[in-house]
Design a protein around this motif. Structure first.
Motif, mmCIF file in Angstrom:
data_model
loop_
_atom_site.group_PDB
_atom_site.id
_atom_site.type_symbol
_atom_site.label_atom_id
_atom_site.label_comp_id
_atom_site.label_asym_id
_atom_site.label_seq_id
_atom_site.Cartn_x
_atom_site.Cartn_y
_atom_site.Cartn_z
ATOM 1 N N SER A 8 0.837 -1.208 0.000
ATOM 2 C CA SER A 8 0.000 0.000 0.000
ATOM 3 C C SER A 8 0.868 1.252 0.000
ATOM 4 O O SER A 8 0.609 2.210 -0.740
ATOM 5 C CB SER A 8 -0.914 -0.024 1.223
ATOM 6 N N GLY B 127 2.311 2.081 -3.374
ATOM 7 C CA GLY B 127 1.386 2.435 -4.438
ATOM 8 C C GLY B 127 0.865 1.262 -5.235
ATOM 9 O O GLY B 127 0.361 1.425 -6.350
ATOM 10 N N ALA C 13 3.563 -2.279 -11.574
ATOM 11 C CA ALA C 13 3.161 -2.447 -10.173
ATOM 12 C C ALA C 13 3.992 -3.546 -9.512
ATOM 13 O O ALA C 13 4.408 -3.420 -8.347
ATOM 14 C CB ALA C 13 1.672 -2.778 -10.083
ATOM 15 N N ARG D 162 7.417 -2.211 -8.719
ATOM 16 C CA ARG D 162 7.362 -1.361 -7.520
ATOM 17 C C ARG D 162 7.348 -2.223 -6.262
ATOM 18 O O ARG D 162 8.002 -1.906 -5.261
ATOM 19 C CB ARG D 162 6.128 -0.453 -7.547
#
Length: 715
Positions: free
Chosen positions: A164, A167, A298, A301
């Motif tokens: 979280s 991101g 994602a 990340r």
């Protein structure tokens, strides 16, 4: 320390303990050393695993000139991964806690063998923080991520908080410290049913249950906790909103020690049973380039948020609108990594070895391209018709499609090996590649027809049914695919056709003829009519009555042996003219058969009184009836109580003598094949006797509990 057997290049050496204590150990010729451009070198690696993944790592190690060291349990003494290794060491009994999970024994093997690195494969110690730290402490390279990444991603509540903050989209849920039954139940009510109850540690579907209502929440919670405690030694749970019919999409990521991280596109693993994957594909069907890019970014990340090194997988839940949410990160090489290798032209194990030795990732993100489509079908020893109950036993016959550049068979077993009750029941992974999804799916089905096993139940026929389903062919996949299409995936068993019965009868006759001819060559009386198998008995046509069992149905046939070598087979009020021959192709026997002029070719296996036919049309099994004096099969257990579906350990007993139970009530929990199985009452009644205590081992078909009918009167 007790003496231990060491097997090196096929020879046994007693006294491992003495070698461990002496520190004097040199062995054999040195292979070409693989030296990285980093600070470390790896020219020998211990594979702390077994089965197909151990064999998979060894193949790449050999290609790179790196020596491979196997460890094995007593149950795996003659296994494939032992024979493939350059060195192999016995580390304990069959139970994984005393062998493949025994960290000290594996570290000792690394020291004795002179290995610089340990590859944990998947499962066992691959995501064990303590083991990764011990390797570092002992100066060994752990071929995996830093222990901090394993720890952070291994605890689902922690991982979701980290994601979280980075991101990465996450799904609503409770990940708190209050683990009381009442509090978790309250949180489930706030989230809204259905909810997913998940162990904060581990993976592979272990410690995971769905509660669809408040009424069944506590039962599912207790079951999940027991399995989690057994699998991960941690029964802390989290609660998440359960998304109906989601897709399970995961992204392969890779990081190095220099801060670089890349993604190698996504895999769709939606079709599952028992929350475990059964078929995977790459790329995900219907996923647009834009969604693919966002998924990959994602995932990168996520990897960078924990300073990830090596191969990892970021798993997402995807809804019908292609919105995706972080589910978990597997900090290891995944079972299904070959489909990613097929579409990217990479060898992820080679990358693992190079990055672990300090090298940078070989190529940049822009250089990673996606080509074609790949499928992986997991072939298991299990019974799909019995809720996918895992099985074990010998591989009496095993033949596979030929491997080539576009067909991979990842396995750790050979014909004659046994699928053990102690480990995962996966037999192999069949991986295919083609230019597009339709072509790859066609190739998968063709290869599944060529994957033939006799000796135990497998899911191959189910995989054929699944891969041929119209919705699967259209790419309309989700995690509820099997229950939603259950009736089509499990159609009623059809009776064998006349043509199939004739093929089975011909195969049996020709096999008998071949054996008779072999006997004739060895017999001194070569003119005896009893050594003749040409259909004539002293110029009289030979007529034979034959009964075959098609499941429970008896089929009576009358067979007339004709002078020209053909046969007239009377079956189901029809006469068919049948002829053919047996053909040998390598170690496999084929039956080339003509039935009323229609020619077909099937693989023929006759074992233990059963005739097995395999062809592109499907498979069939016809048995010969067992004589009454040999059929001593007792059904008392199933009639009078509950029996063990397979060999396993009794984990929990819920009942005692005198208890009244209803049909379906839980009686016991059994742990077998790494899975928890709840044994339920087959009928209503009173418990008459409980045969096993908690912790006891029960054999397959053993009676566990005896029941008396409710209406039984005692006088």
């Amino acid at each position: 320390m007790a003496a231990t057997l060491v097997l090196v290049r096929g020879r046994s050496y007693p006294g491992l303990s003495a070698l461990l204590q002496s520190r004097q150990w040199t062995w054999g010729r040195k292979l070409l050393r693989y030296t990285s451009t980093g600070k470390s070198k790896i020219d020998k690696v211990v594979i702390a695993n077994r089965g197909e993944i151990a064999c998979r790592v060894m193949r790449t190690a050999k290609k790179m000139g790196v020596q491979s060291v196997a460890v094995y349990s007593e149950a795996d003494r003659d296994s494939m991964h032992v024979s493939l290794a350059d060195e192999a060491y016995l580390i304990g009994p069959a139970a994984s806690q005393q062998s493949y999970l025994a960290m000290d024994k594996i570290l000792q093997v690394a020291k004795v063998s002179g290995a610089q690195a340990i590859h944990p494969g998947y499962g066992f110690l691959s995501e064990n923080t303590e083991f990764a730290e011990l390797c570092k402490k002992e100066g060994l390279i752990f071929i995996g991520p830093p222990s901090s990444a394993i720890r952070d991603m291994g605890i689902k509540s922690t991982s979701k908080a980290i994601m979280s903050a980075a991101g990465v989209p996450i799904i609503e849920g409770y990940h708190g410290e209050d683990q009381s039954d009442q509090h978790l139940k309250e949180q489930a009510g706030k989230i809204g049913y259905p909810v997913m109850i998940k162990a904060v540690r581990g993976g592979g579907g272990k410690g995971m249950r769905i509660a669809r209502s408040e009424e069944d929440f506590l039962e599912q919670l207790e079951s999940a906790r027991r399995e989690a405690k057994k699998s991960f030694n941690d029964d802390v749970m989290l609660i998440e909103k359960f998304v109906d019919n989601p897709r399970h999409v995961e992204v392969q990521v890779f990081g190095d020690q220099h801060g670089n991280a890349v993604y190698l596109f996504e895999r769709d693993c939606s079709v599952q049973r028992r929350h475990q994957k059964i078929i995977e594909e790459a790329p995900g069907p219907g996923i647009s380039p834009e969604v693919r890019r966002r998924l990959g970014e994602a995932a990168v990340r996520a990897a960078k948020a924990v300073n990830y090194v090596g191969a990892g997988t970021v798993e997402f839940i995807m809804d019908s609108e292609h919105n995706f949410y972080f589910m978990e990160m597997n900090t290891r090489l995944q079972v299904e990594h070959p489909v990613t290798e097929m579409i990217t032209g990479t060898d992820l194990v080679e990358w693992q070895l190079r990055v672990a030795a300090g090298e940078r990732i070989p190529i940049t993100q822009d250089e990673i391209s996606l080509q074609g489509h790949a499928f992986e079908a997991r072939i298991y020893a299990e019974d799909p018709d019995n809720d996918f109950m895992p099985g074990a036993g010998p591989l009496l016959h095993l033949s596979t499609p030929p491997a080539d550049l576009h067909t991979r068979i990842e396995t750790g077993v050979r014909q004659g090996d046994e699928v053990s009750i102690y480990y995962d029941p996966m037999i192999a992974k069949l991986v295919v590649w083609a230019e597009d999804r339709q072509a790859a799916l066609r190739k998968l089905k063709y290869c599944l027809h060529q994957y033939n096993i006799v000796g135990l139940s497998t899911n191959i026929d189910f995989l054929l049914s699944l891969s041929g389903h119209p919705s699967f062919e259209a790419g309309d996949v989700h995690t509820s695919f099997i229950p939603q299409h259950y009736n089509e995936l499990f159609p009623p068993k059809k009776e064998a056709t006349r043509e199939t019965l004739c093929q089975a009868a011909l195969g049996l006759i020709l096999k008998e003829k071949a054996l008779t001819e072999e006997f004739t060559l060895q017999s001194e009386d070569k003119f005896s009519p009893f050594t003749s198998s040409n259909g004539r008995r002293i110029n009289i046509l030979y007529i034979r009555n034959l009964t075959l069992l098609d499941g429970e149905n008896k089929v009576d046939m009358k067979i007339i042996y004709n002078h020209d070598g053909s046969y007239d087979m009377h079956v189901q009020d029809k006469v068919l003219r049948v002829s053919g021959d047996l053909l040998r192709e390598g170690d496999v026997t084929f039956l080339k058969c003509s039935v009323d002029g229609a020619i077909c070719k099937s693989k023929l296996v006759i074992l233990d009184g059963t005739i097995h036919l395999f062809s592109t049309e499907g498979s069939a099994q016809l048995a010969l009836p067992t004589p009454k004096y040999l059929s001593d099969v007792s059904t008392a257990g199933s009639q009078g109580g509950a029996v063990a579906p397979m060999t396993g350990t009794i984990e929990k007993v819920f009942v005692k003598v005198g208890d009244k139970v209803e049909a379906g009530d839980p009686l016991m929990v059994m742990i077998a094949m790494k899975m928890e199985h709840t044994i339920r009452a087959p009928k209503s009644g009173t418990i008459k006797k409980v045969h096993f205590k908690e912790g006891a081992q029960a054999s397959r078909h053993a009676q566990l509990v005896e029941l008396e009918d409710e209406d039984t009167d005692s006088e």
